[in-house]
Design a protein around this motif. Structure first.
Motif, mmCIF file in Angstrom:
data_model
loop_
_atom_site.group_PDB
_atom_site.id
_atom_site.type_symbol
_atom_site.label_atom_id
_atom_site.label_comp_id
_atom_site.label_asym_id
_atom_site.label_seq_id
_atom_site.Cartn_x
_atom_site.Cartn_y
_atom_site.Cartn_z
ATOM 1 N N LYS A 119 -5.029 10.933 35.763
ATOM 2 C CA LYS A 119 -5.193 12.288 36.316
ATOM 3 C C LYS A 119 -6.638 12.780 36.199
ATOM 4 O O LYS A 119 -7.187 13.333 37.149
ATOM 5 N N VAL A 120 -7.234 12.607 35.033
ATOM 6 C CA VAL A 120 -8.568 13.159 34.783
ATOM 7 C C VAL A 120 -9.627 12.467 35.634
ATOM 8 O O VAL A 120 -10.454 13.130 36.266
ATOM 9 N N LEU A 121 -9.599 11.159 35.700
ATOM 10 C CA LEU A 121 -10.635 10.454 36.460
ATOM 11 C C LEU A 121 -10.469 10.612 37.965
ATOM 12 O O LEU A 121 -11.448 10.505 38.713
ATOM 13 N N ALA A 122 -9.270 10.921 38.407
ATOM 14 C CA ALA A 122 -9.063 11.191 39.839
ATOM 15 C C ALA A 122 -9.874 12.402 40.288
ATOM 16 O O ALA A 122 -10.279 12.480 41.452
ATOM 17 N N THR A 123 -10.182 13.326 39.389
ATOM 18 C CA THR A 123 -10.944 14.530 39.750
ATOM 19 C C THR A 123 -12.371 14.213 40.170
ATOM 20 O O THR A 123 -13.012 15.017 40.837
ATOM 21 N N ILE A 124 -12.874 13.045 39.782
ATOM 22 C CA ILE A 124 -14.237 12.646 40.167
ATOM 23 C C ILE A 124 -14.229 11.456 41.125
ATOM 24 O O ILE A 124 -15.262 10.821 41.347
ATOM 25 N N GLU A 157 -13.093 20.873 37.635
ATOM 26 C CA GLU A 157 -11.761 20.291 37.824
ATOM 27 C C GLU A 157 -11.476 19.244 36.747
ATOM 28 O O GLU A 157 -10.370 19.179 36.203
ATOM 29 N N PHE A 158 -12.448 18.416 36.426
ATOM 30 C CA PHE A 158 -12.331 17.426 35.348
ATOM 31 C C PHE A 158 -11.950 18.132 34.051
ATOM 32 O O PHE A 158 -11.009 17.734 33.362
#
Length: 125
Positions: free
Chosen positions: A20-25, A79-80
Motif C-alpha cells: 500500500k505505502v509504496l504504491a503511493t509513489i 499520500e505516502f
C-alpha cells in the motif's frame, strides 16, 4: 546502488504495509520470492527488498539507518505519509520542507511496522 534489503519479523504484515505505502509513489512488487520469505519492490526493477532474515534470527533496526523513497511531488509525499500512518507506521517527522538538506528538499519520516526509519522525499522546482 542497485538495491537494498530490510528484514522483518512479520512478513505478511510487512508486505501488506509496503504494498500500500509504496504504491503511493508508483512502486510495486516486481519480484516475488515469497516462498523464500522475500518480496522486491520497484518502479521498473527490484530496488527495495523486504524479507525474513536469512539467518533465521530476529530482524533488528539499524541505528542511524533510514530508507528514502523518491517521490515526484509534495502530494506523493503527503499520500505516502498518510497511507503509512493508516497502515500502522509511527510518525517520525511530518511532511514539509527540509531546507537543511537543500532548498528544494521536501520530505516526511516514519517508522515502519518493524521500526525501520523510512522517508518519502521530493526535489521541488
Amino acid at each position: 546502488m542497485s538495491h537494498i534489503s530490510i528484514g522483518t519479523n512479520n512478513f505478511e504484515k510487512a508486505i501488506a504495509f509496503y504494498d500500500k505505502v509504496l504504491a503511493t509513489i508508483g512502486a510495486k512488487r516486481v519480484h516475488d520470492l515469497s516462498q523464500y520469505g522475500a518480496i522486491a519492490y520497484g518502479k521498473q526493477f527490484p530496488e527495495f527488498w523486504v524479507g525474513k532474515p536469512h539467518d533465521g534470527k530476529e530482524a533488528k533496526v539499524g541505528n542511524g539507518t533510514h530508507f528514502a523513497f523518491f517521490a515526484t511531488s509534495k502530494e506523493q509525499v503527503h499520500e505516502f505519509y498518510k497511507v503509512a500512518l493508516e497502515m500502522g507506521a509511527t510518525d517520525d517527522g511530518a511532511p514539509g520542507p527540509r531546507p537543511h538538506y537543500g532548498q528544494q528538499y521536501y520530505g516526511c519520516f516514519l517508522r515502519d511496522l518493524d521500526g525501520h526509519k523510512i522517508e518519502a522525499m521530493a526535489w521541488l522546482e
